[in-house]
Design a protein around this motif. Structure first.
Motif, PDB file in Angstrom:
ATOM      1  N   UNK A   1      39.158  57.332 -10.451  1.00  0.00           N
ATOM      2  CA  UNK A   1      40.190  56.688  -9.627  1.00  0.00           C
ATOM      3  C   UNK A   1      41.572  56.939 -10.223  1.00  0.00           C
ATOM      4  N   UNK A   2      41.690  56.716 -11.520  1.00  0.00           N
ATOM      5  CA  UNK A   2      42.968  56.942 -12.211  1.00  0.00           C
ATOM      6  C   UNK A   2      42.898  58.318 -12.864  1.00  0.00           C
ATOM      7  N   UNK A   3      43.652  59.243 -12.308  1.00  0.00           N
ATOM      8  CA  UNK A   3      43.541  60.647 -12.733  1.00  0.00           C
ATOM      9  C   UNK A   3      44.455  60.933 -13.926  1.00  0.00           C
ATOM     10  N   UNK A   4      45.683  60.470 -13.864  1.00  0.00           N
ATOM     11  CA  UNK A   4      46.646  60.819 -14.901  1.00  0.00           C
ATOM     12  C   UNK A   4      46.293  60.120 -16.207  1.00  0.00           C
ATOM     13  N   UNK A   5      46.477  60.870 -17.288  1.00  0.00           N
ATOM     14  CA  UNK A   5      46.133  60.332 -18.604  1.00  0.00           C
ATOM     15  C   UNK A   5      47.072  59.195 -18.990  1.00  0.00           C
ATOM     16  N   UNK A   6      48.349  59.290 -18.625  1.00  0.00           N
ATOM     17  CA  UNK A   6      49.301  58.228 -18.957  1.00  0.00           C
ATOM     18  C   UNK A   6      48.945  56.932 -18.234  1.00  0.00           C
TER      19      UNK A   6
END
Length: 965
Positions: free
Chosen positions: A419-424
């Motif tokens: 769901x949350x793709x970006x590492x940040x």
């Protein structure tokens, strides 16, 4: 002179007024002898047949005898041009110029008189100059005066009549215009112009003729001197011929046999040198294959040494060999290829060293390989390899943080990576404990990372210092070698001179001494190779000496023998001490840069987490834990790198400032709410607050830890006991003391915010003082809380609360003073201002209590009448109000303050009673009225002294009576 100002073909004279100049070699500067000037004419040759000589000088007699400076001609010139009425007029002296007389020069004459006498004495001693020079000087001045009449345009070096401006200036068209009936006048003007130009020509010709006449004597003198020189040369030639004949006879008898032996010896030496050259050529021929073998094993330094040695041999010993004409360029290309290979190899090494697992205990990866690469790069002056290492450091620092975040996110089950793709974004979903562990992991890896970088840079630094040390030792050895060579040459010259002096042939000493280059015949030197050097240590009986010398030279150029490496380092590396010192400084700066890079990456990591206000929402303990972790990392990096990086410290300070602002706003808001809900009644003191105060008395300015099981059993006390004194306080003040301790504890935990906390705490104390003043003295509590009235008990309780805060201000001041740097001690003045404000507030409350009773006395005593019964109703009311006042404040204020307050109230009472008695005309005469007043006063005094704590109060009631006049 005329020649120096005109464009005629006459050659220009020098500053010494010599008109002609003989062509000499420009590289030789020969000063002419006064008796024989260098003005001898010579016949023109093929190269200078078109050059001007004295034979081209021609002038007619009328032009030479004509005097162009006649007054009549000048008069004719002006009258023809401007008319007959033109006459010279006297110029009126200027009013702005002073009149100069002889008196103005009196002082100067007195000062110069002594010098003039010395000058006249020197003139008498020195011989006078010849007539030629005086005449030449006088003629020079006269010629200059004549030539000043000629316009300057004719003297310009670029004078040319083909220039339209020059032509119009010399021959204006106005002299040739015959239109308009002015023909006669224009013809006269043209004639006048022609005469003027003729006049200028006469002046120039006269000067030329005069110059030639002045130098006629020099011509005859030169010709006479030339004949004398020819006689001297003839005699000299005969003497030289005789000397040559004698030398030829001596040479044939004494030198021819010896020189033949020398020629044979030199020929033998030349053959040995040719043999050694061939051996050297065979060795050089194997250079390229050997270099390829060395490069295949990454022996860059050995390959570069071999190339440098070969190039040196090609330039010094094999110069001009046709078969090796392309070998030098091939070696240069091969050297450039090695440069690229070394840079690529160093980049690969840097990547491997910085990106290997941080758990590895090895500090330096392949130390020998690193040393070899650094030596090769220094040898080739590729000093930018530190920039490559710095770029690799930046990339590795980024990868360390990225890898740590990936590992932490993968271990957290609450984060859905689909769901949350970006590492940040994934990192921002971590809670504080998880994120804190991640930050701790990053800091630990950065610490290991910096330790590895320091170890690697220390190896590079040691290599640079070793090269610098070799350079210094090389200079010392060269100085010693030069001194030995100079002493050796002196001894050889002395030995050869001794052998010749004793009558021995030089060839007889060959077996005993050494053959020096000065003993070789010139003919043998011409027959030898022009690039070959005589062997200073070779004898005729040892033909293999030259070969051994050449091979030893080749060996020392590429081996680690003392002296060989030193020469290689000093000549091949070509690095000065300043460059090596700068490189060593750059290595240290690179270590500092590594620390800055880690700090910068850590700051970016913090800022990425702080985007949603995460850091500002931390509570005090969490922020303190984070601050201590960052300070520990800053100290660790400072110990490793030797310098404190400021970026992370600045970020910590920025976050600390935000934390302080939020911390202060929360406490100030809390205090504001407490004050707005405070009813200003005495509150019970819980046991934990009494423990808090006791810990402060013991010198521990911090919040005490909660004790389980004991605090709940203890009952609250009515008053707060501070160092033996009882303080009746409201609940707000108890919480304020706790808030103050939170400020002090925050300063202990985060020393960097000491100044900000001091400012915020000062603001908080000022706010409590001003807000309590508004609520109590200003009666603001009537509207805010809904009190019916502000009683004396409220006032006394407010005063006692302020006194408690004033008691702790010196303790707070000492706490902050111990943590402030000396240069910021001036900020402690805030506590002095706060103390003064609190004392003023306490004084205002006391004045308000006195004012309440003062208004009561004024109201009651204004209706007082001296009559029965005794005591009167007025005095009974006064005593009743005094008793109420005493009951309200005695349990709140200390006995000393109560006594001082009632003394002030009594003084107000006496003032109003005295005023009323004076109004009633009651005096101290012992009459009935005096007795009634005395009885009332005695009743007042007895009731007042009967109150608790006021028994020993000196009321001095005699002051109510006016003094008799």
């Amino acid at each position: 002179m005329a020649s120096s100002h005109s464009s005629s073909p006459v050659p220009q004279g020098s500053s010494s007024d010599v008109f002609f100049k003989i062509e000499v070699d420009p590289s030789k500067h020969i000063r002419p002898v006064p008796s024989l000037p260098d003005v001898c004419p010579k016949e023109p040759t093929v190269t200078d047949q078109h050059r001007w000589t004295v034979y081209h000088s021609k002038v007619n007699l009328p032009a030479a005898l004509n005097d162009p400076r006649l007054a009549k001609r000048e008069s004719d010139f002006f009258t023809k041009t401007w008319g007959l009425n033109f006459v010279d007029t006297e110029v009126i002296p200027s009013f702005y110029l002073p009149q100069i007389s002889k008196e103005h020069f009196t002082v100067y004459q007195q000062e110069i008189s002594q010098r003039e006498k010395i000058h006249e004495r020197c003139k008498n001693i020195c011989p006078p100059k010849d007539t030629f020079e005086r005449t030449l000087l006088h003629t020079h001045d006269k010629s200059r005066t004549d030539l000043e009449q000629v316009p300057k345009i004719f003297m310009k070096p670029d004078f040319a009549l083909d220039d339209s401006l020059t032509f119009n200036s010399v021959l204006p068209w106005s002299h040739f215009n015959t239109a308009g009936g002015k023909g006669n006048r224009d013809a006269a003007s043209s004639k006048l112009l022609q005469e003027k130009l003729s006049h200028y020509l006469d002046i120039v010709e006269v000067n030329i003729a005069h110059q030639i006449s002045l130098r006629s004597e020099a011509f005859f003198h030169a010709m006479t001197s030339q004949h004398e020189l020819q006689d001297y040369l003839k005699k000299t030639s005969q003497a030289v011929k005789m000397l040559r004949d004698k030398i030829a006879q001596i040479d044939k008898v004494m030198c021819e046999g010896s020189l033949h032996i020398l020629r044979l010896a030199l020929t033998r030496n030349n053959c040995v040198k040719v043999y050694n050259k061939l051996k050297l050529m065979a060795t050089v021929h194997q250079t390229q294959p050997t270099v390829q073998v060395l490069l295949s094993t990454s022996e860059f330094v050995g390959a570069l040494d071999l190339i440098a040695t070969t190039q040196e041999v090609l330039q010094q010993e094999l110069q001009g060999i046709h078969s090796f004409r392309h070998l030098g360029s091939q070696l240069c290309e091969l050297e450039k290829l090695i440069d690229k290979m070394m840079i690529a190899e160093f980049s690969t090494y840097s990547h491997s060293d910085l990106n290997r697992p941080l758990e590895d205990d090895c500090q330096v990866l392949e130390e020998e390989r690193l040393v070899s690469l650094v030596f090769g790069l220094l040898k080739q002056r590729k000093l930018n390899f530190l920039e490559i290492y710095g770029e690799k450091m930046i990339i590795t620092a980024k990868n360390i943080i990225k890898q740590c975040v990936i590992n932490k996110v993968s271990q957290t089950e609450e984060i859905d990576t689909d769901v949350v793709v970006k590492l940040a974004d994934q990192m921002r979903m971590l809670n504080f404990p998880q994120w804190f562990d991640l930050l701790k992991d990053i800091f630990s890896k950065f610490t290991i990372f910096l330790q590895r970088i320091k170890a690697t840079l220390n190896i590079i630094h040691s290599v640079v210092l070793s090269v610098l040390d070799k350079n210094q030792r090389t200079r010392e050895l060269e100085e010693i070698s030069q001194q030995k060579n100079a002493a050796k040459d002196n001894s050889l010259d002395t030995e050869v001179a001794y052998l010749i002096h004793e009558g021995m042939f030089i060839s007889d000493a060959f077996g005993e001494g050494e053959l020096t280059p000065i003993a070789v015949d010139t003919t043998s030197q011409r027959n030898a190779s022009p690039n070959s050097e005589p062997c200073s240590s070779d004898s005729v009986s040892e033909p293999e000496c030259t070969t051994d010398s050449s091979s030893s030279k080749e060996h020392t150029s590429s081996s680690a023998i003392p002296g060989g490496v030193d020469i290689m380092v000093s000549e091949d590396m070509k690095l000065t001490d300043s460059e090596l010192g700068k490189l060593a400084n750059n290595i240290q700066e690179l270590l500092y840069s590594a620390s800055d890079i880690c700090h910068d990456r850590a700051v970016k990591f913090l800022m990425s987490r702080a985007k949603d206000g995460f850091l500002e929402k931390l509570n005090s303990m969490e922020f303190i834990t984070l601050s201590r972790l960052m300070e520990t990392f800053i100290l660790d990096t400072e110990q490793i790198c030797g310098r404190k990086s400021m970026s992370l410290l600045g970020a910590l300070q920025s976050q600390a400032n935000k934390f302080v602002n939020r911390f202060h706003e929360e406490r100030k808001t809390k205090l504001s709410l407490l004050l707005d809900n405070e009813r200003w009644k005495q509150a019970d003191v819980p046991a934990e607050f009494q423990d808090l105060v006791d810990s402060i008395s013991d010198g521990k300015i911090a919040l005490p830890e909660k004790k389980s099981g004991t605090t709940e059993e203890r009952k609250p006390a009515e008053v707060l006991i501070v160092e033996g004194q009882q303080y009746a306080v409201v609940g707000t003040v108890l919480l304020l003391i706790r808030i103050i301790l939170e400020y002090c504890q925050c300063v202990d935990n985060i020393p960097s915010v000491t100044t900000d906390m001091l400012t915020r705490l000062s603001d908080l104390l000022k706010y409590f003082n001003s807000r309590s003043c508004q609520l109590v003295l200003g009666a603001g509590a009537l509207q805010v809380v809904g009190l019916k009235t502000i009683t004396t008990k409220n006032l006394a309780l407010s005063s006692r609360c302020l006194q408690l805060i004033v008691h702790y201000i010196p303790v707070i001041r000492a706490h902050f003073e111990a943590r402030l740097p000396p240069k910021q001690y001036s900020m402690l003045r805030h506590f002095d201002h706060i103390t003064k404000d609190y004392h003023d507030h306490i004084a205002e409350i006391s004045a308000k209590l006195v004012a309440i009773m003062d208004s009561l006395f004024d109201k009651l005593l204004s209706k007082y009448e001296v009559k029965a019964p005794v005591p009167s109703a007025c005095f009974r009311n006064i005593c009743k109000q005094m008793t109420k006042m005493h009951e309200a404040i005695f349990d709140l204020l200390p006995e000393e303050q109560t006594q001082m307050l009632f003394l002030r109230i009594n003084a107000s009472y006496k003032l109003h009673l005295k005023k009323q008695l004076s109004h009633l005309n009651v005096i101290n005469d012992g009459g009935p009225q005096n007795g009634l007043v005395t009885a009332d006063v005695a009743f007042y005094t007895g009731n007042l002294q009967a109150l608790k704590g006021l028994k020993d109060l000196d009321l001095n009631m005699a002051e109510i009576w006016e003094q008799k006049r």
